[in-house]
Design an enzyme around this catalytic site. Structure first.
Site, PDB file in Angstrom:
ATOM      1  N   GLU A  41       0.818  -1.148   0.174  1.00 42.71           N
ATOM      2  CA  GLU A  41       0.078  -0.316   0.038  1.00 42.71           C
ATOM      3  C   GLU A  41       0.844   1.526   0.017  1.00 42.71           C
ATOM      4  O   GLU A  41       0.242   2.329  -0.224  1.00 42.71           O
ATOM      5  CB  GLU A  41      -1.048   0.078   1.272  1.00 42.71           C
ATOM      6  CG  GLU A  41      -0.185   0.194   2.482  1.00 42.71           C
ATOM      7  CD  GLU A  41      -1.196   0.980   3.593  1.00 42.71           C
ATOM      8  OE1 GLU A  41      -2.300   1.481   3.086  1.00 42.71           O
ATOM      9  OE2 GLU A  41      -0.414   1.345   4.586  1.00 42.71           O
ATOM     10  N   ASN A  42       2.149   1.173   0.378  1.00 44.21           N
ATOM     11  CA  ASN A  42       3.033   2.348   0.223  1.00 44.21           C
ATOM     12  C   ASN A  42       4.175   2.086  -0.597  1.00 44.21           C
ATOM     13  O   ASN A  42       5.233   2.995  -0.499  1.00 44.21           O
ATOM     14  CB  ASN A  42       3.553   2.795   1.821  1.00 44.21           C
ATOM     15  CG  ASN A  42       2.534   2.684   2.915  1.00 44.21           C
ATOM     16  OD1 ASN A  42       2.311   1.716   3.904  1.00 44.21           O
ATOM     17  ND2 ASN A  42       1.295   3.565   2.737  1.00 44.21           N
ATOM     18  N   ASN A  69      -5.264   1.218   3.643  1.00 39.96           N
ATOM     19  CA  ASN A  69      -6.269   2.692   3.513  1.00 39.96           C
ATOM     20  C   ASN A  69      -5.528   3.335   2.170  1.00 39.96           C
ATOM     21  O   ASN A  69      -6.243   4.436   1.864  1.00 39.96           O
ATOM     22  CB  ASN A  69      -6.085   3.272   4.711  1.00 39.96           C
ATOM     23  CG  ASN A  69      -4.647   3.475   5.375  1.00 39.96           C
ATOM     24  OD1 ASN A  69      -4.238   2.350   5.511  1.00 39.96           O
ATOM     25  ND2 ASN A  69      -4.198   4.809   6.037  1.00 39.96           N
ATOM     26  N   HIS A  70      -4.302   3.158   1.975  1.00 34.92           N
ATOM     27  CA  HIS A  70      -3.701   4.131   0.848  1.00 34.92           C
ATOM     28  C   HIS A  70      -3.889   3.102  -0.640  1.00 34.92           C
ATOM     29  O   HIS A  70      -3.134   3.727  -1.387  1.00 34.92           O
ATOM     30  CB  HIS A  70      -2.266   4.092   1.126  1.00 34.92           C
ATOM     31  CG  HIS A  70      -1.988   4.977   2.470  1.00 34.92           C
ATOM     32  ND1 HIS A  70      -2.412   6.154   2.577  1.00 34.92           N
ATOM     33  CD2 HIS A  70      -1.053   4.769   3.437  1.00 34.92           C
ATOM     34  CE1 HIS A  70      -2.154   6.689   3.750  1.00 34.92           C
ATOM     35  NE2 HIS A  70      -1.330   5.748   4.491  1.00 34.92           N
ATOM     36  N   HIS A 175      -0.414  -2.197   8.729  1.00 36.75           N
ATOM     37  CA  HIS A 175      -0.667  -0.785   8.833  1.00 36.75           C
ATOM     38  C   HIS A 175      -0.078   0.013   9.867  1.00 36.75           C
ATOM     39  O   HIS A 175       0.586   1.412   9.508  1.00 36.75           O
ATOM     40  CB  HIS A 175      -2.206  -0.606   9.222  1.00 36.75           C
ATOM     41  CG  HIS A 175      -2.491   0.871   9.332  1.00 36.75           C
ATOM     42  ND1 HIS A 175      -2.593   1.776   8.573  1.00 36.75           N
ATOM     43  CD2 HIS A 175      -3.136   1.596  10.431  1.00 36.75           C
ATOM     44  CE1 HIS A 175      -3.041   2.948   8.778  1.00 36.75           C
ATOM     45  NE2 HIS A 175      -3.470   3.000  10.041  1.00 36.75           N
ATOM     46  N   HIS A 177       3.136  -0.221  10.878  1.00 36.24           N
ATOM     47  CA  HIS A 177       4.659  -0.284  10.410  1.00 36.24           C
ATOM     48  C   HIS A 177       5.505  -0.532  11.599  1.00 36.24           C
ATOM     49  O   HIS A 177       6.871  -0.015  11.304  1.00 36.24           O
ATOM     50  CB  HIS A 177       4.940   1.336   9.936  1.00 36.24           C
ATOM     51  CG  HIS A 177       4.401   1.426   8.574  1.00 36.24           C
ATOM     52  ND1 HIS A 177       4.821   2.760   7.677  1.00 36.24           N
ATOM     53  CD2 HIS A 177       3.104   1.088   7.694  1.00 36.24           C
ATOM     54  CE1 HIS A 177       4.079   2.606   6.192  1.00 36.24           C
ATOM     55  NE2 HIS A 177       3.080   1.655   6.626  1.00 36.24           N
TER      56      HIS A 177
END
Ligand SMILES: [Fe+2]
Ligand SMILES: [Fe+2]
Length: 259
Positions: A41-42, A69-70, A175, A177
């Protein structure tokens, strides 16, 4: 045993580069891996997942990419979500969002269903992950089921893992990290880790330049978060062995290295 490696949220170029270095080493350490899943996601430059970062990670040996969420930050990925069923976004986002939240992947030792869910505490889940799983479990034919639960709250993650104990092979949280130190096999055989952590810059705040995060917190002004591209990198992942007959977890081991 099905040998599964799950890699925590990959942050930016530095994270992608580190995945490329680490996968061959881990394939050697664990004597081959049947399935590599990573949270992407990142992984794109500037956050989100892009066509380029997804292609890079598949090229490194990742088989399935999950999100959070990203997931929708890059427009380039919308088309990929429709066309490539190995790039997941949380299942309990709105049904109107592009993409899908689960896939059944064939390994040489059997099928594994991979499901991506998102939490309700501080995040934008459209429906309850618990309700989604109640409905979905009836439809999945394989016993080998792996869940990435992208959530903020530790209690929400532990609750879902216990709710699914004995019904799925593994539940991992993503999420935050930050890797948690609680890898375990629950009483009925589900492997569980509250949060896998990240693959991202060591000298950072969750992957972002510290001064930018400090400015954002102290001024409450909008600040564009940027990721350091050089320096040491944290590599957080978790390794599972799943019995392909029972679908239950028999080994769980966290990986936390500074590269
Ligand atoms: Fe993330
Ligand atoms: Fe996230």
């Amino acid at each position: 045993m099905i040998k599964i490696l799950f890699i925590g949220d990959i942050v930016g170029l530095i994270g992608c580069r580190t995945v490329k270095v680490m996968i061959p080493k881990l394939k050697e350490k664990y004597d081959g891996l049947d399935l590599i899943i990573a949270n992407a996601e990142n992984s794109a430059r500037g956050n989100g997942v892009s066509k380029e970062s997804a292609e890079f990670l598949f090229g490194c040996g990742c088989n399935v990419l999950t999100g959070g969420n990203h997931s929708f930050r890059n427009f380039s990925i919308y088309k990929e979500f429709k066309e490539n069923n190995l790039i997941l976004r949380p299942l309990n986002f709105s049904k109107n969002c592009p993409g899908r939240g689960f896939v059944v992947f064939e390994t040489k030792k059997g099928f594994v269903a991979i499901i991506n869910l998102i939490g309700q505490a501080y995040l934008e889940a459209a429906t309850s992950a618990f309700d989604e799983m109640k409905n979905l479990l009836f439809k999945i034919k394989t016993k080998n089921i792996f869940i990435d639960f992208h959530a903020e709250a530790t209690g929400e993650k532990a609750a879902l893992a216990n709710f699914l104990d004995g019904k799925v092979s593994a539940v991992v949280g993503t999420h935050t990290h930050v890797q948690t130190n609680d890898a375990r096999i629950l009483n009925k055989g589900t492997g569980f880790l509250t949060d896998v952590g990240m693959v991202g810059p060591y000298d950072s705040v969750l992957g972002v330049f510290p001064n930018l995060v400090i400015r954002r917190i102290t001024t409450k002004m909008p600040v564009r978060f940027m990721v350091p591209e050089e320096g040491k990198c944290v590599f957080n992942a978790v390794y599972f062995e799943v019995n392909e007959i029972t679908g239950l977890c028999e080994k769980i081991e966290t990986i936390n290295e500074i590269v």
